[in-house]
Design a protein around this motif. Sequence first.
Motif, PDB file in Angstrom:
ATOM      1  N   HIS A  96       0.836  -1.199   0.000  1.00 20.85           N
ATOM      2  CA  HIS A  96       0.000   0.000   0.000  1.00 20.85           C
ATOM      3  C   HIS A  96       0.876   1.257   0.000  1.00 20.85           C
ATOM      4  O   HIS A  96       0.584   2.227  -0.720  1.00 20.85           O
ATOM      5  CB  HIS A  96      -0.936  -0.009   1.216  1.00 20.85           C
ATOM      6  CG  HIS A  96      -1.847   1.162   1.281  1.00 20.85           C
ATOM      7  ND1 HIS A  96      -2.887   1.346   0.402  1.00 20.85           N
ATOM      8  CD2 HIS A  96      -1.869   2.233   2.111  1.00 20.85           C
ATOM      9  CE1 HIS A  96      -3.509   2.472   0.682  1.00 20.85           C
ATOM     10  NE2 HIS A  96      -2.914   3.028   1.731  1.00 20.85           N
ATOM     11  N   SER A  97       1.943   1.244   0.779  1.00 19.26           N
ATOM     12  CA  SER A  97       2.869   2.388   0.822  1.00 19.26           C
ATOM     13  C   SER A  97       3.531   2.604  -0.535  1.00 19.26           C
ATOM     14  O   SER A  97       3.672   3.742  -1.003  1.00 19.26           O
ATOM     15  CB  SER A  97       3.942   2.175   1.885  1.00 19.26           C
ATOM     16  OG  SER A  97       3.361   2.119   3.156  1.00 19.26           O
ATOM     17  N   LEU A 101       3.264   5.928  -2.799  1.00 16.81           N
ATOM     18  CA  LEU A 101       4.444   6.646  -3.282  1.00 16.81           C
ATOM     19  C   LEU A 101       4.402   6.839  -4.795  1.00 16.81           C
ATOM     20  O   LEU A 101       4.772   7.907  -5.313  1.00 16.81           O
ATOM     21  CB  LEU A 101       5.721   5.913  -2.878  1.00 16.81           C
ATOM     22  CG  LEU A 101       6.126   6.041  -1.410  1.00 16.81           C
ATOM     23  CD1 LEU A 101       7.288   5.096  -1.094  1.00 16.81           C
ATOM     24  CD2 LEU A 101       6.504   7.479  -1.085  1.00 16.81           C
ATOM     25  N   ARG A 102       3.957   5.829  -5.531  1.00 18.77           N
ATOM     26  CA  ARG A 102       3.829   5.964  -6.983  1.00 18.77           C
ATOM     27  C   ARG A 102       2.823   7.063  -7.338  1.00 18.77           C
ATOM     28  O   ARG A 102       3.079   7.897  -8.211  1.00 18.77           O
ATOM     29  CB  ARG A 102       3.385   4.630  -7.602  1.00 18.77           C
ATOM     30  CG  ARG A 102       4.528   3.755  -7.994  1.00 18.77           C
ATOM     31  CD  ARG A 102       4.082   2.571  -8.858  1.00 18.77           C
ATOM     32  NE  ARG A 102       4.657   1.385  -8.255  1.00 18.77           N
ATOM     33  CZ  ARG A 102       4.029   0.496  -7.497  1.00 18.77           C
ATOM     34  NH1 ARG A 102       2.758   0.614  -7.256  1.00 18.77           N
ATOM     35  NH2 ARG A 102       4.663  -0.524  -6.995  1.00 18.77           N
ATOM     36  N   LYS A 103       1.693   7.049  -6.646  1.00 18.96           N
ATOM     37  CA  LYS A 103       0.668   8.077  -6.897  1.00 18.96           C
ATOM     38  C   LYS A 103       1.202   9.470  -6.564  1.00 18.96           C
ATOM     39  O   LYS A 103       0.958  10.434  -7.300  1.00 18.96           O
ATOM     40  CB  LYS A 103      -0.587   7.784  -6.082  1.00 18.96           C
ATOM     41  CG  LYS A 103      -1.365   6.596  -6.596  1.00 18.96           C
ATOM     42  CD  LYS A 103      -2.573   6.294  -5.712  1.00 18.96           C
ATOM     43  CE  LYS A 103      -3.303   5.057  -6.203  1.00 18.96           C
ATOM     44  NZ  LYS A 103      -4.414   4.691  -5.321  1.00 18.96           N
ATOM     45  N   MET A 104       1.954   9.572  -5.455  1.00 21.59           N
ATOM     46  CA  MET A 104       2.535  10.865  -5.069  1.00 21.59           C
ATOM     47  C   MET A 104       3.549  11.330  -6.109  1.00 21.59           C
ATOM     48  O   MET A 104       3.646  12.528  -6.415  1.00 21.59           O
ATOM     49  CB  MET A 104       3.174  10.772  -3.683  1.00 21.59           C
ATOM     50  CG  MET A 104       2.151  10.677  -2.565  1.00 21.59           C
ATOM     51  SD  MET A 104       2.807  10.270  -0.942  1.00 21.59           S
ATOM     52  CE  MET A 104       4.022  11.494  -0.665  1.00 21.59           C
ATOM     53  N   THR A 108       3.292  14.755  -8.136  1.00 19.95           N
ATOM     54  CA  THR A 108       4.416  15.693  -8.119  1.00 19.95           C
ATOM     55  C   THR A 108       4.800  16.086  -9.553  1.00 19.95           C
ATOM     56  O   THR A 108       5.036  17.262  -9.853  1.00 19.95           O
ATOM     57  CB  THR A 108       5.621  15.070  -7.389  1.00 19.95           C
ATOM     58  OG1 THR A 108       5.235  14.712  -6.080  1.00 19.95           O
ATOM     59  CG2 THR A 108       6.798  16.025  -7.336  1.00 19.95           C
ATOM     60  N   THR A 109       4.836  15.092 -10.440  1.00 19.53           N
ATOM     61  CA  THR A 109       5.162  15.364 -11.843  1.00 19.53           C
ATOM     62  C   THR A 109       4.127  16.313 -12.450  1.00 19.53           C
ATOM     63  O   THR A 109       4.475  17.264 -13.154  1.00 19.53           O
ATOM     64  CB  THR A 109       5.218  14.039 -12.643  1.00 19.53           C
ATOM     65  OG1 THR A 109       6.164  13.178 -12.039  1.00 19.53           O
ATOM     66  CG2 THR A 109       5.592  14.285 -14.092  1.00 19.53           C
TER      67      THR A 109
END
Length: 130
Positions: A96-97, A101-104, A108-109
Amino acid sequence: MEEETPLFLPLCLSFGPGDSPSSVRNRSLTEMMATGTPESQARFGQSVKGLLTEKVTTCGTDVIALTKQVLKGSRSSELLGQAARNMVLQEDAILHSEDSLRKMAIITTHLQYHVEQSSDLQDQLNHLLK
């Protein structure tokens, strides 16, 4: 001359084929008990009772030790099961983390892209206003 009755009658009447034959060993246990004096019969009974008590105590101790081992094994198995469940929970939390992180990173991009866009638009607006 009369043969003396031993203090304790032997529990095993013969120990093997090489034992020397004696009148005591050639008689059956029933015959010895029937011909023995009441005093010798009582001593024999006490001797057998003592040996049986010792055996029962030993068996009881062994059963207690076995029970403790089974309980330890059961507890170990229970702890291993709990550890496995905890690992699965940790693995789910880690997955889940990673997903978060991928979504964040994607967000960010996108934000960097929008910041660059706003900077470009501001530059264009400044150029037009001059």
